[in-house]
Write a protein that holds these residues in place. Structure first.
Motif, mmCIF file in Angstrom:
data_model
loop_
_atom_site.group_PDB
_atom_site.id
_atom_site.type_symbol
_atom_site.label_atom_id
_atom_site.label_comp_id
_atom_site.label_asym_id
_atom_site.label_seq_id
_atom_site.Cartn_x
_atom_site.Cartn_y
_atom_site.Cartn_z
ATOM 1 N N ASN B 106 0.754 -0.731 0.094
ATOM 2 C CA ASN B 106 0.340 0.202 0.625
ATOM 3 C C ASN B 106 1.059 1.170 -0.270
ATOM 4 O O ASN B 106 0.639 1.837 -1.069
ATOM 5 N N GLU B 109 2.477 1.658 -3.360
ATOM 6 C CA GLU B 109 1.651 2.200 -4.419
ATOM 7 C C GLU B 109 1.667 3.946 -4.265
ATOM 8 O O GLU B 109 1.096 4.135 -5.060
ATOM 9 N N GLN B 110 1.438 4.077 -2.968
ATOM 10 C CA GLN B 110 1.398 6.024 -2.826
ATOM 11 C C GLN B 110 2.497 6.282 -3.634
ATOM 12 O O GLN B 110 2.303 7.283 -4.498
#
Ligand SMILES: Nc1nc2c(ncn2[C@@H]2O[C@H](COP(=O)(O)OP(=O)(O)OP(=O)(O)O)[C@@H](O)[C@H]2O)c(=O)[nH]1
Ligand SMILES: [Mg+2]
Lengths: 203, 118
Positions: B106, B109-110
């Motif tokens: 996550n 992905e940011q």
């Protein structure tokens, strides 16, 4: 003297108040391979430089008296900064690749997302040691070939010369170009993402 | 141009840290973001007041070091003083990235979204 960096910026550009997560990526490579140039190409601020004092054993010196003695070594490095969103800031470190600096890398690599090994195909041997250390440390990395206009080698020749495993991505770049340097970072983070996803699904 | 601290008189480093040799906390990573919680006051050690002024907005330990032209080691000691007196807060990296443990997907992905938007 390194004109690519400034230790006295005319204006400091502050981060937003909500910034609360600093991330690290390290660019390593031999002397003059374009590390500072790459940091400058993508950084929001002019690259800054500073130094850390380390003992030979690779320990961070926490004793100022050691700075006065001969038990420690000073290593200079430069860095830039990219604001990714309101909370996340990426710091990009340019680290010298020579063997005598391995103790700095071990320190810098702690907690880094990953590394870019910048190579000049005319001097591939300069990056052998960096690759050894990264593999030993378990830090994921990619290889970026900075084009200095030397003789063209096939990707396979370069992989062979570096004894690079098939799963380590290798790309061409021009560290002077922002889009190209940005692409290097994206390639690294995509690689990290693939590794991370694979690890998560294996659990 | 000289590299920061390079030609530094060791006695000056000793004075800056008032003879103390150890940071009281190992909490400061190179990219720990430091934020002032108080204004500088008259009579305060000049390095301390410079840090408080500089960190009105979040500022990484390496940036403080580059700006003060003092080695990261010395800056950690100064920051520990300020942290112990409640004059700053420290926002530590939340990566948990270590050799054995990859950062979570996550977060990555940011990072990708941020880089693609550059
Ligand atoms: N032709 C070409 N020249 C480049 C490229 N990248 C950097 N250079 C040049 O190579 C020289 C060295 O670049 P630096 O960025 O200072 O290299 P460095 O790795 O930081 O060097 P050290 O910190 O001294 O080890 C500079 O004159 C750059 O302009 C590139 O992609 N192509
Ligand atoms: Mg450089």
């Amino acid at each position: 003297m390194d004109s690519a960096t400034s230790d006295r910026p005319a204006h400091r550009t502050p981060l937003g108040r909500s910034a609360d997560n600093g991330l690290k990526i390290v660019v390593v490579g031999g002397f003059g391979v374009g590390k500072t140039t790459m940091v400058r190409s993508v950084s929001d601020i002019r690259p800054l430089n500073t130094e850390e004092v380390m003992t030979r054993a690779g320990e961070q010196v926490d004793d100022v008296s050691a700075i006065q003695g001969k038990t420690s070594t000073t290593v200079a490095f430069d860095f830039g900064r990219i604001t990714l969103n309101e909370r996340t800031v990426l710091y990009l470190f340019g680290a010298p690749g020579q063997e005598r600096f391995w103790f700095l890398w071990d320190r810098l690599f702690t907690g880094t997302l990953g590394a870019v090994v910048l190579v000049d195909t005319r001097r591939l041997a300069d990056s052998w040691y960096a690759i050894d250390r990264l593999e030993h440390h378990g830090t994921p990395f990619i290889v970026a070939r900075n084009d200095f206009g030397g003789p063209q080698h096939s990707a396979e020749q370069v992989r062979d010369a570096l004894d690079l495993s098939e799963d380590v991505p290798m790309i061409d770049c021009d560290a002077r170009s922002r889009p190209s340097s940005k692409n290097v970072l994206i390639t690294l983070v995509e690689h990290l993402h693939a590794l991370s996803t694979a690890q998560e699904s294996a659990q | 141009m000289t590299r920061p601290g390079r030609d530094e008189d060791p006695d000056r480093l000793y004075t800056v840290t008032r003879g103390r040799s150890r940071a009281s906390s190992d909490a400061f990573d190179l990219v720990t973001l430091v934020v002032s919680e108080s204004d500088a006051t008259p009579g305060m050690q000049s390095e301390h007041s410079r840090i408080l002024r500089m960190c009105q907005y979040p500022t990484a330990v390496v940036e403080v070091s580059a700006e003060l032209k003092l080695p990261v080691t010395v800056v950690r000691i100064l920051l520990s003083d300020l942290l112990d007196s409640g004059l700053i807060t420290a926002r530590h990296p939340q990566t948990a990235g270590s050799a054995a443990h990859l950062p979570d997907s996550n977060l990555l992905e940011q990072v990708l979204v941020g880089l693609r938007n550059l």
